[in-house]
Design a protein around this motif. Structure first.
Motif, PDB file in Angstrom:
ATOM      1  N   VAL A 147      -1.999   8.526 -14.054  1.00 22.69           N
ATOM      2  CA  VAL A 147      -1.627   7.428 -13.161  1.00 22.69           C
ATOM      3  C   VAL A 147      -1.503   6.138 -13.966  1.00 22.69           C
ATOM      4  O   VAL A 147      -2.452   5.697 -14.604  1.00 22.69           O
ATOM      5  CB  VAL A 147      -2.670   7.259 -12.031  1.00 22.69           C
ATOM      6  CG1 VAL A 147      -2.306   6.087 -11.148  1.00 22.69           C
ATOM      7  CG2 VAL A 147      -2.784   8.535 -11.223  1.00 22.69           C
ATOM      8  N   HIS A 148      -0.319   5.536 -13.932  1.00 17.71           N
ATOM      9  CA  HIS A 148      -0.042   4.293 -14.659  1.00 17.71           C
ATOM     10  C   HIS A 148       0.525   3.275 -13.679  1.00 17.71           C
ATOM     11  O   HIS A 148       1.734   3.158 -13.510  1.00 17.71           O
ATOM     12  CB  HIS A 148       0.956   4.525 -15.787  1.00 17.71           C
ATOM     13  CG  HIS A 148       0.519   5.557 -16.773  1.00 17.71           C
ATOM     14  ND1 HIS A 148      -0.504   5.349 -17.648  1.00 17.71           N
ATOM     15  CD2 HIS A 148       0.957   6.815 -17.003  1.00 17.71           C
ATOM     16  CE1 HIS A 148      -0.679   6.417 -18.390  1.00 17.71           C
ATOM     17  NE2 HIS A 148       0.200   7.337 -18.009  1.00 17.71           N
ATOM     18  N   LEU A 149      -0.344   2.536 -13.014  1.00 18.36           N
ATOM     19  CA  LEU A 149       0.115   1.567 -12.025  1.00 18.36           C
ATOM     20  C   LEU A 149       0.358   0.177 -12.600  1.00 18.36           C
ATOM     21  O   LEU A 149       1.098  -0.603 -12.019  1.00 18.36           O
ATOM     22  CB  LEU A 149      -0.900   1.454 -10.882  1.00 18.36           C
ATOM     23  CG  LEU A 149      -0.857   2.570  -9.858  1.00 18.36           C
ATOM     24  CD1 LEU A 149      -1.929   2.347  -8.809  1.00 18.36           C
ATOM     25  CD2 LEU A 149       0.500   2.655  -9.210  1.00 18.36           C
ATOM     26  N   PHE A 158       0.831  -1.204   0.000  1.00 17.68           N
ATOM     27  CA  PHE A 158       0.000   0.000   0.000  1.00 17.68           C
ATOM     28  C   PHE A 158       0.868   1.258   0.000  1.00 17.68           C
ATOM     29  O   PHE A 158       0.605   2.203  -0.743  1.00 17.68           O
ATOM     30  CB  PHE A 158      -0.931   0.006   1.218  1.00 17.68           C
ATOM     31  CG  PHE A 158      -1.739   1.249   1.343  1.00 17.68           C
ATOM     32  CD1 PHE A 158      -2.817   1.481   0.499  1.00 17.68           C
ATOM     33  CD2 PHE A 158      -1.426   2.203   2.302  1.00 17.68           C
ATOM     34  CE1 PHE A 158      -3.558   2.637   0.603  1.00 17.68           C
ATOM     35  CE2 PHE A 158      -2.160   3.356   2.415  1.00 17.68           C
ATOM     36  CZ  PHE A 158      -3.236   3.580   1.568  1.00 17.68           C
ATOM     37  N   THR A 159       1.928   1.257   0.801  1.00 21.46           N
ATOM     38  CA  THR A 159       2.827   2.411   0.859  1.00 21.46           C
ATOM     39  C   THR A 159       3.520   2.637  -0.484  1.00 21.46           C
ATOM     40  O   THR A 159       3.636   3.778  -0.951  1.00 21.46           O
ATOM     41  CB  THR A 159       3.872   2.199   1.964  1.00 21.46           C
ATOM     42  OG1 THR A 159       3.194   1.931   3.191  1.00 21.46           O
ATOM     43  CG2 THR A 159       4.761   3.411   2.126  1.00 21.46           C
ATOM     44  N   LEU A 160       3.977   1.562  -1.115  1.00 20.81           N
ATOM     45  CA  LEU A 160       4.602   1.698  -2.434  1.00 20.81           C
ATOM     46  C   LEU A 160       3.609   2.196  -3.473  1.00 20.81           C
ATOM     47  O   LEU A 160       3.964   3.016  -4.336  1.00 20.81           O
ATOM     48  CB  LEU A 160       5.195   0.353  -2.868  1.00 20.81           C
ATOM     49  CG  LEU A 160       6.466  -0.085  -2.162  1.00 20.81           C
ATOM     50  CD1 LEU A 160       6.796  -1.526  -2.511  1.00 20.81           C
ATOM     51  CD2 LEU A 160       7.612   0.820  -2.541  1.00 20.81           C
ATOM     52  N   GLY A 163       7.408  -5.639  -2.055  1.00 21.45           N
ATOM     53  CA  GLY A 163       6.646  -5.856  -0.829  1.00 21.45           C
ATOM     54  C   GLY A 163       6.902  -7.223  -0.229  1.00 21.45           C
ATOM     55  O   GLY A 163       7.118  -7.361   0.976  1.00 21.45           O
ATOM     56  N   ILE A 164       6.894  -8.248  -1.053  1.00 27.30           N
ATOM     57  CA  ILE A 164       7.143  -9.608  -0.565  1.00 27.30           C
ATOM     58  C   ILE A 164       8.600  -9.787  -0.155  1.00 27.30           C
ATOM     59  O   ILE A 164       8.889 -10.365   0.892  1.00 27.30           O
ATOM     60  CB  ILE A 164       6.725 -10.642  -1.628  1.00 27.30           C
ATOM     61  CG1 ILE A 164       5.201 -10.642  -1.779  1.00 27.30           C
ATOM     62  CG2 ILE A 164       7.230 -12.029  -1.261  1.00 27.30           C
ATOM     63  CD1 ILE A 164       4.696 -11.493  -2.908  1.00 27.30           C
ATOM     64  N   ALA A 165       9.530  -9.278  -0.945  1.00 27.72           N
ATOM     65  CA  ALA A 165      10.954  -9.469  -0.655  1.00 27.72           C
ATOM     66  C   ALA A 165      11.373  -8.806   0.652  1.00 27.72           C
ATOM     67  O   ALA A 165      12.097  -9.404   1.448  1.00 27.72           O
ATOM     68  CB  ALA A 165      11.795  -8.933  -1.804  1.00 27.72           C
ATOM     69  N   VAL A 211       1.786   6.533  -7.047  1.00 30.52           N
ATOM     70  CA  VAL A 211       0.697   7.417  -7.487  1.00 30.52           C
ATOM     71  C   VAL A 211       1.114   8.877  -7.328  1.00 30.52           C
ATOM     72  O   VAL A 211       0.862   9.704  -8.204  1.00 30.52           O
ATOM     73  CB  VAL A 211      -0.603   7.114  -6.717  1.00 30.52           C
ATOM     74  CG1 VAL A 211      -1.629   8.211  -6.915  1.00 30.52           C
ATOM     75  CG2 VAL A 211      -1.186   5.783  -7.166  1.00 30.52           C
ATOM     76  N   LEU A 212       1.757   9.196  -6.220  1.00 29.18           N
ATOM     77  CA  LEU A 212       2.214  10.575  -6.028  1.00 29.18           C
ATOM     78  C   LEU A 212       3.268  10.968  -7.053  1.00 29.18           C
ATOM     79  O   LEU A 212       3.282  12.105  -7.531  1.00 29.18           O
ATOM     80  CB  LEU A 212       2.748  10.756  -4.606  1.00 29.18           C
ATOM     81  CG  LEU A 212       1.690  10.758  -3.519  1.00 29.18           C
ATOM     82  CD1 LEU A 212       2.353  10.840  -2.148  1.00 29.18           C
ATOM     83  CD2 LEU A 212       0.716  11.907  -3.706  1.00 29.18           C
ATOM     84  N   PHE A 213       4.165  10.038  -7.394  1.00 29.91           N
ATOM     85  CA  PHE A 213       5.143  10.328  -8.438  1.00 29.91           C
ATOM     86  C   PHE A 213       4.454  10.570  -9.783  1.00 29.91           C
ATOM     87  O   PHE A 213       4.847  11.454 -10.551  1.00 29.91           O
ATOM     88  CB  PHE A 213       6.156   9.196  -8.591  1.00 29.91           C
ATOM     89  CG  PHE A 213       7.146   9.106  -7.466  1.00 29.91           C
ATOM     90  CD1 PHE A 213       7.659  10.231  -6.845  1.00 29.91           C
ATOM     91  CD2 PHE A 213       7.569   7.875  -7.016  1.00 29.91           C
ATOM     92  CE1 PHE A 213       8.570  10.139  -5.810  1.00 29.91           C
ATOM     93  CE2 PHE A 213       8.485   7.764  -5.993  1.00 29.91           C
ATOM     94  CZ  PHE A 213       8.980   8.896  -5.380  1.00 29.91           C
ATOM     95  N   ASP A 214       3.426   9.779 -10.079  1.00 33.40           N
ATOM     96  CA  ASP A 214       2.702   9.942 -11.341  1.00 33.40           C
ATOM     97  C   ASP A 214       1.897  11.244 -11.372  1.00 33.40           C
ATOM     98  O   ASP A 214       1.685  11.814 -12.439  1.00 33.40           O
ATOM     99  CB  ASP A 214       1.749   8.769 -11.583  1.00 33.40           C
ATOM    100  CG  ASP A 214       2.486   7.501 -12.001  1.00 33.40           C
ATOM    101  OD1 ASP A 214       3.667   7.596 -12.389  1.00 33.40           O
ATOM    102  OD2 ASP A 214       1.863   6.421 -11.952  1.00 33.40           O
ATOM    103  N   LEU A 215       1.443  11.698 -10.231  1.00 32.77           N
ATOM    104  CA  LEU A 215       0.636  12.918 -10.182  1.00 32.77           C
ATOM    105  C   LEU A 215       1.471  14.188 -10.092  1.00 32.77           C
ATOM    106  O   LEU A 215       0.925  15.274  -9.979  1.00 32.77           O
ATOM    107  CB  LEU A 215      -0.332  12.861  -8.998  1.00 32.77           C
ATOM    108  CG  LEU A 215      -1.483  11.883  -9.141  1.00 32.77           C
ATOM    109  CD1 LEU A 215      -2.322  11.886  -7.874  1.00 32.77           C
ATOM    110  CD2 LEU A 215      -2.345  12.238 -10.340  1.00 32.77           C
TER     111      LEU A 215
END
Length: 84
Positions: free
Chosen positions: A50-52, A17-19, A63-65, A24-28
């Motif tokens: 926004v391109h996720l 969620f944090t990533l 996130g998993i790593a 999103v903030l970088f894209d905006l």
């Protein structure tokens, strides 16, 4: 063991969620720059900025790593009785 898995899942979801919020903030950045430059709010298309989808493997993988590394370190610490 179950609490470790529960912690791993919750921690992974929080990291993902944090990533997602960070990406999103970088894209905006560009649309928000237009807002501060004086372009009317209605003429700016925020959703097209926004391109996720291309970043999704990075979000899930990191996130998993990160949390797997924490889980592994926690298991090694608990399994070593001679740790001083």
């Amino acid at each position: 063991m179950k609490s470790d898995i529960k912690y791993f899942v919750i921690s992974t979801l929080i990291t993902m969620f944090t990533l997602t919020v960070a990406f999103v903030l970088f894209d905006l950045y560009a649309p928000l720059e237009d807002v501060f430059a004086g372009i009317p709010f209605g003429k700016i298309d925020f959703w097209s900025a926004v391109h996720l989808q291309p970043k999704l493997p990075v979000i899930v993988g990191v996130g998993i790593a990160l949390n797997y590394r924490k889980l592994k370190a926690k298991k090694q610490e608990a399994g070593n009785p001679y740790r001083g």
